[in-house]
Design a protein around this motif. Structure first.
Motif, PDB file in Angstrom:
ATOM      1  N   ASP A  89       0.739  -1.222  -0.106  1.00  0.00           N
ATOM      2  CA  ASP A  89      -0.027   0.093  -0.002  1.00  0.00           C
ATOM      3  C   ASP A  89       0.909   1.141   0.137  1.00  0.00           C
ATOM      4  O   ASP A  89       0.395   2.372  -0.118  1.00  0.00           O
ATOM      5  N   LYS A  90       2.293   0.835   0.466  1.00  0.00           N
ATOM      6  CA  LYS A  90       3.008   2.382   0.353  1.00  0.00           C
ATOM      7  C   LYS A  90       3.523   2.684  -0.983  1.00  0.00           C
ATOM      8  O   LYS A  90       3.858   1.618  -1.995  1.00  0.00           O
ATOM      9  N   LYS A  91       3.418   3.873  -1.364  1.00  0.00           N
ATOM     10  CA  LYS A  91       3.821   4.354  -2.630  1.00  0.00           C
ATOM     11  C   LYS A  91       5.186   3.841  -3.242  1.00  0.00           C
ATOM     12  O   LYS A  91       5.182   3.589  -4.537  1.00  0.00           O
ATOM     13  N   HIS A  92       6.163   3.816  -2.431  1.00  0.00           N
ATOM     14  CA  HIS A  92       7.601   3.629  -2.905  1.00  0.00           C
ATOM     15  C   HIS A  92       7.732   2.079  -3.105  1.00  0.00           C
ATOM     16  O   HIS A  92       8.899   1.243  -3.441  1.00  0.00           O
ATOM     17  N   VAL A  93       6.656   1.262  -2.704  1.00  0.00           N
ATOM     18  CA  VAL A  93       6.621  -0.484  -2.741  1.00  0.00           C
ATOM     19  C   VAL A  93       5.636  -0.681  -3.829  1.00  0.00           C
ATOM     20  O   VAL A  93       6.125  -1.779  -4.643  1.00  0.00           O
ATOM     21  N   ALA A  94       4.627  -0.047  -4.223  1.00  0.00           N
ATOM     22  CA  ALA A  94       3.368  -0.461  -4.930  1.00  0.00           C
ATOM     23  C   ALA A  94       3.892  -0.977  -6.318  1.00  0.00           C
ATOM     24  O   ALA A  94       3.536  -2.120  -6.741  1.00  0.00           O
ATOM     25  N   GLU A  95       5.028  -0.410  -7.192  1.00  0.00           N
ATOM     26  CA  GLU A  95       5.105  -0.857  -8.434  1.00  0.00           C
ATOM     27  C   GLU A  95       6.325  -1.898  -8.548  1.00  0.00           C
ATOM     28  O   GLU A  95       6.473  -2.221  -9.718  1.00  0.00           O
ATOM     29  N   ARG A  96       7.018  -2.111  -7.298  1.00  0.00           N
ATOM     30  CA  ARG A  96       8.165  -3.106  -7.669  1.00  0.00           C
ATOM     31  C   ARG A  96       7.767  -4.528  -6.949  1.00  0.00           C
ATOM     32  O   ARG A  96       6.963  -4.556  -6.052  1.00  0.00           O
ATOM     33  N   PRO A  97       8.699  -5.337  -7.471  1.00  0.00           N
ATOM     34  CA  PRO A  97       8.452  -6.715  -6.734  1.00  0.00           C
ATOM     35  C   PRO A  97       8.668  -6.663  -5.120  1.00  0.00           C
ATOM     36  O   PRO A  97       9.561  -5.938  -4.951  1.00  0.00           O
ATOM     37  N   LEU A  98       7.994  -7.306  -4.193  1.00  0.00           N
ATOM     38  CA  LEU A  98       8.223  -7.236  -2.784  1.00  0.00           C
ATOM     39  C   LEU A  98       8.468  -8.917  -2.419  1.00  0.00           C
ATOM     40  O   LEU A  98       7.802  -9.692  -2.782  1.00  0.00           O
ATOM     41  N   LEU A  99      10.010  -8.871  -1.619  1.00  0.00           N
ATOM     42  CA  LEU A  99      10.185 -10.138  -1.361  1.00  0.00           C
ATOM     43  C   LEU A  99      10.239 -10.244   0.277  1.00  0.00           C
ATOM     44  O   LEU A  99      10.601  -9.152   0.688  1.00  0.00           O
ATOM     45  N   PHE A 100       9.795 -11.161   0.888  1.00  0.00           N
ATOM     46  CA  PHE A 100      10.226 -11.436   2.085  1.00  0.00           C
ATOM     47  C   PHE A 100      11.533 -12.321   2.380  1.00  0.00           C
ATOM     48  O   PHE A 100      11.350 -13.447   1.707  1.00  0.00           O
ATOM     49  N   ALA A 101      12.408 -11.810   3.209  1.00  0.00           N
ATOM     50  CA  ALA A 101      13.426 -12.392   3.215  1.00  0.00           C
ATOM     51  C   ALA A 101      13.581 -13.019   4.734  1.00  0.00           C
ATOM     52  O   ALA A 101      13.855 -12.192   5.621  1.00  0.00           O
ATOM     53  N   ILE A 102      13.677 -14.579   4.945  1.00  0.00           N
ATOM     54  CA  ILE A 102      13.273 -15.207   6.096  1.00  0.00           C
ATOM     55  C   ILE A 102      14.620 -15.915   6.517  1.00  0.00           C
ATOM     56  O   ILE A 102      15.181 -16.596   5.685  1.00  0.00           O
ATOM     57  N   GLN A 103      14.924 -15.901   7.584  1.00  0.00           N
ATOM     58  CA  GLN A 103      16.046 -16.762   8.192  1.00  0.00           C
ATOM     59  C   GLN A 103      15.459 -17.316   9.599  1.00  0.00           C
ATOM     60  O   GLN A 103      14.698 -16.770  10.161  1.00  0.00           O
ATOM     61  N   ASP A 104      16.102 -18.687   9.874  1.00  0.00           N
ATOM     62  CA  ASP A 104      15.590 -19.239  10.826  1.00  0.00           C
ATOM     63  C   ASP A 104      16.458 -19.373  12.140  1.00  0.00           C
ATOM     64  O   ASP A 104      17.437 -20.023  11.671  1.00  0.00           O
ATOM     65  N   PHE A 105      16.229 -18.578  13.259  1.00  0.00           N
ATOM     66  CA  PHE A 105      16.879 -18.502  14.495  1.00  0.00           C
ATOM     67  C   PHE A 105      16.129 -19.219  15.368  1.00  0.00           C
ATOM     68  O   PHE A 105      16.287 -18.756  16.660  1.00  0.00           O
ATOM     69  N   SER A 106      15.209 -20.081  15.272  1.00  0.00           N
ATOM     70  CA  SER A 106      14.559 -20.686  16.345  1.00  0.00           C
ATOM     71  C   SER A 106      15.082 -21.725  17.301  1.00  0.00           C
ATOM     72  O   SER A 106      14.489 -21.606  18.427  1.00  0.00           O
ATOM     73  N   SER A 107      16.334 -22.064  17.029  1.00  0.00           N
ATOM     74  CA  SER A 107      17.298 -22.763  17.826  1.00  0.00           C
ATOM     75  C   SER A 107      18.507 -22.836  17.464  1.00  0.00           C
ATOM     76  O   SER A 107      18.728 -22.526  16.214  1.00  0.00           O
ATOM     77  N   PRO A 108      19.500 -23.071  18.159  1.00  0.00           N
ATOM     78  CA  PRO A 108      20.917 -23.313  17.620  1.00  0.00           C
ATOM     79  C   PRO A 108      21.066 -24.243  16.388  1.00  0.00           C
ATOM     80  O   PRO A 108      20.450 -25.389  16.538  1.00  0.00           O
ATOM     81  N   ALA A 109      21.652 -23.780  15.356  1.00  0.00           N
ATOM     82  CA  ALA A 109      21.672 -24.461  14.215  1.00  0.00           C
ATOM     83  C   ALA A 109      20.502 -25.102  13.429  1.00  0.00           C
ATOM     84  O   ALA A 109      20.557 -25.713  12.697  1.00  0.00           O
ATOM     85  N   SER A 110      19.310 -24.445  13.977  1.00  0.00           N
ATOM     86  CA  SER A 110      18.020 -25.015  13.417  1.00  0.00           C
ATOM     87  C   SER A 110      18.020 -24.487  11.871  1.00  0.00           C
ATOM     88  O   SER A 110      17.497 -25.411  10.916  1.00  0.00           O
ATOM     89  N   MET A 111      18.492 -23.441  11.362  1.00  0.00           N
ATOM     90  CA  MET A 111      18.538 -23.141   9.859  1.00  0.00           C
ATOM     91  C   MET A 111      18.973 -24.196   9.108  1.00  0.00           C
ATOM     92  O   MET A 111      19.234 -23.977   7.743  1.00  0.00           O
ATOM     93  N   THR A 112      20.073 -25.126   9.574  1.00  0.00           N
ATOM     94  CA  THR A 112      20.696 -25.800   8.595  1.00  0.00           C
ATOM     95  C   THR A 112      19.924 -27.181   8.526  1.00  0.00           C
ATOM     96  O   THR A 112      20.346 -28.062   7.397  1.00  0.00           O
ATOM     97  N   ARG A 113      18.639 -27.274   9.023  1.00  0.00           N
ATOM     98  CA  ARG A 113      17.702 -28.390   8.779  1.00  0.00           C
ATOM     99  C   ARG A 113      16.301 -28.092   8.418  1.00  0.00           C
ATOM    100  O   ARG A 113      15.405 -29.022   8.327  1.00  0.00           O
ATOM    101  N   THR A 114      16.225 -26.923   8.109  1.00  0.00           N
ATOM    102  CA  THR A 114      14.677 -26.408   7.918  1.00  0.00           C
ATOM    103  C   THR A 114      14.158 -25.901   6.627  1.00  0.00           C
ATOM    104  O   THR A 114      13.060 -25.341   6.541  1.00  0.00           O
TER     105      THR A 114
END
Length: 459
Positions: free
Chosen positions: A257-282
Motif C-alpha cells: 500500500d506504500k507508494k515506494h513499494v507499490a510498483e516493484r516486486p516485494l520479497l520477504f527474506a526469512i532466516q531461521d533462528f528458532s534454535s541453535p543450528a536450526s537453519m541447517t535443517r529447515t
C-alpha cells in the motif's frame, strides 16, 4: 602501492560503487597505499578499451569514496598503473579533511561500543566484540557498518541486546545485495531494503523465525528429534508453524500500500533462528509451508528419480493449527517471492572476513556440511569438509540463497535480478522446478579452532 584482492577491496569499499558504473567500465586491478589510507582501482572503458585509475579515501563518516582520478586514460594497463601510483602517493600525504565530501550526514555508526550496561549485552554480541575466534567477523563488519543506514534508529541497541540474530541477518542481506550490484536505499523505515540496479528494482523486508518463549520469557526447548518419526514431524508440522507466524504477521502489514513499494516486486527474506543450528535443517520445512505440498519419491526401472506431489492443507502441532500454503493465502499475491538462506549467520561473517584478510591468523576455520549433489537422480547430498584457510577455498556472499517464487504473484520476480542463487518455481501439477547453481550448500556448520594461550591473551 600494493595490490589488493577483489575480496579485500570489496570488504572495504564495495558499497561506494554506483551500480551503473558496471555498464561503462570493467574493473581490472585494485590497490592500497600507506596501510590502506587510500585505495586505488584500474578500470577498462568498455567503449574505447583504454585504462583509467580511480583513487578512494575515507569521508567524514569513515567510508571509502572517490576522491580523484588519473589525469587521463591510457592505452596500456602498465602506464595507467604508473600514473595511479603517483596519484595515490600524492593523495596519501594530504590531511584527512581533503577526503571529506561535504554531504555526510550523521555520525559514523559504531556497532561495537556498548550503548547499554554490560549485563544487558547479548552473549553472542560479547563474543563477537571480544573473542579472538570472531575477529575475522569483527574486522569485516567494521567497514560495512560505516555504510549502513539505520532507518529505524535502534539498530545498534538491538544488535547488542535482544535483536542480535535479526540484525546479523539484515547485515548479511546488505552485503549480499551489494555484491549482486544493487544500490540500497534505506531512507524508508519499511520495508528494510529498497534495492535498485540498472536492470531493475525490488523491495525486501527481512524477517526471522525466533525461539518460542513461555510466559516468563524463558526459551522453550524445541521438540525431540531422536527418532525418524520425530524428525519427520518436526519438518512437516513444527517448523512450518514456526515459519507461518512471522510470515503471516508481515503479510498483514500490507507494505504494497506504500507508494515506494507499490510498483516493484516485494520479497520477504526469512532466516531461521528458532534454535541453535536450526537453519541447517529447515529449508525443506519452509518449502513445504510456502507451497503447501509434500513429496514422495522413488526410482523407476531405469534408476530415474520420480517425485509425486501431495497437497497439504494444514499443519498441526499440539494445540496449534495453521493453514498450509503461504502463497495460497489472501493478499499473498502481493508477495513476489520468499528468500531464504541458511548461511546468513555470524559464521558467514567469520569465513568472509578471513577470506578478505581480517582478524587473527591464529584462528583456524573448518566448514563441514552438505552440498547439492549434481546427480539429478541422487537422493543424498554431497558431504564435504573444507578448510577456509586453504588457498583453493572460494565463497561469496550470495552463496546459499534460495528464492521461492510465488506462482500467483501480481508482480513476478525476474530471476535475472538475482543471478548465481537458487530459484524454485511451483508448476501447475504441484511439482517443483529448480535452477540451482553449482556447488550449492544445503547446510553447513563452521568450527573455529583457536590456541588456548592465544584466547587467554585476548581476554
Amino acid at each position: 602501492m600494493k595490490p589488493l584482492t577483489l575480496l579485500r577491496f570489496d570488504a572495504l569499499a564495495s558499497y561506494a560503487r554506483a551500480p551503473r558504473a558496471r555498464l561503462v567500465g570493467d574493473e581490472v586491478a585494485w590497490y592500497e597505499h600507506n596501510n590502506e589510507r587510500v585505495l586505488g582501482m584500474i578500470v577498462r572503458d568498455k567503449a574505447d578499451g583504454d585504462f583509467g585509475g580511480l583513487v578512494f579515501g575515507r569521508d567524514l563518516r569513515g567510508r571509502f569514496r572517490w576522491i580523484s582520478s588519473t589525469s587521463q586514460f591510457y592505452e596500456s594497463p602498465h602506464h595507467c598503473r604508473v600514473a595511479l601510483r603517483r596519484e595515490m602517493e600524492r593523495q596519501a600525504h594530504l590531511p584527512d579533511e581533503e577526503y571529506f565530501q561535504a554531504d555526510e550526514k550523521g555520525k559514523p555508526v559504531d556497532f561495537f561500543t556498548p550503548v547499554v550496561k554490560h549485563g544487558a549485552l547479548n552473549p553472542a554480541f560479547v563474543s563477537l566484540a571480544e573473542a579472538i575466534g570472531y575477529s575475522p567477523a569483527r574486522g569485516i563488519i567494521e567497514p560495512m557498518m560505516r555504510w549502513y543506514e539505520d532507518a529505524d534508529g535502534n539498530f545498534v541497541e538491538q544488535f547488542q541486546t535482544t535483536g542480535f540474530d535479526a540484525r546479523i541477518w539484515e547485515l548479511y542481506l546488505f552485503a549480499a545485495f551489494t555484491e549482486l550490484g544493487y544500490e540500497i536505499n534505506r531512507i524508508h523505515a519499511v520495508p528494510d531494503f529498497c534495492c535498485a540496479s540498472p536492470y531493475g528494482e525490488v523491495n525486501v523486508e527481512a524477517v526471522t523465525a525466533n525461539p518460542t518463549r513461555d510466559k516468563r520469557g524463558n526459551v522453550v526447548p524445541e521438540p525431540l528429534q531422536e527418532t525418524d518419526e520425530q524428525k519427520l514431524a518436526y519438518v512437516r508440522d513444527y517448523m512450518p508453524i514456526k515459519f507461518a507466524g512471522p510470515l503471516t504477521t508481515k503479510l498483514k502489514k500490507r507494505y504494497w500500500d506504500k507508494k515506494h513499494v507499490a510498483e516493484r516486486p516485494l520479497l520477504f527474506a526469512i532466516q531461521d533462528f528458532s534454535s541453535p543450528a536450526s537453519m541447517t535443517r529447515t529449508s525443506s520445512a519452509l518449502q513445504r509451508y510456502l507451497y503447501g505440498y509434500d513429496y514422495e519419491w522413488s526410482h523407476d526401472a531405469d534408476g530415474k528419480l520420480v517425485t509425486a506431489p501431495q497437497r497439504v492443507e494444514w499443519h498441526v502441532w499440539d494445540t496449534k493449527k495453521v493453514e498450509s500454503g503461504f502463497f495460497r493465502l489472501p493478499d499473498s499475491e502481493q508477495v513476489s517471492a520468499v528468500l531464504f538462506s541458511n548461511s546468513g549467520t555470524i559464521s558467514k561473517f567469520v569465513r568472509m572476513g578471513a577470506l578478505a584478510g581480517f582478524g587473527s591468523d591464529l584462528v583456524q576455520i573448518l566448514r563441514i556440511g552438505n552440498w547439492m549433489n549434481p546427480d539429478p537422480n541422487a537422493t543424498e547430498p554431497l558431504r564435504l569438509r573444507q578448510n577456509v584457510r586453504d588457498n583453493r577455498y572460494r565463497e561469496h556472499w550470495a552463496e546459499g540463497i534460495s528464492i521461492y517464487h510465488n506462482p500467483k504473484a501480481l508482480k513476478p520476480l525476474d530471476p535475472r535480478l538475482f543471478p548465481g542463487v537458487a530459484h524454485h518455481w511451483l508448476q501447475k501439477d504441484g511439482r517443483l522446478t529448480s535452477r540451482i547453481p553449482p556447488h550449492f550448500p544445503l547446510a553447513s556448520v563452521t568450527q573455529l579452532l583457536v590456541p588456548e594461550r592465544s584466547e587467554a591473551r585476548a581476554r
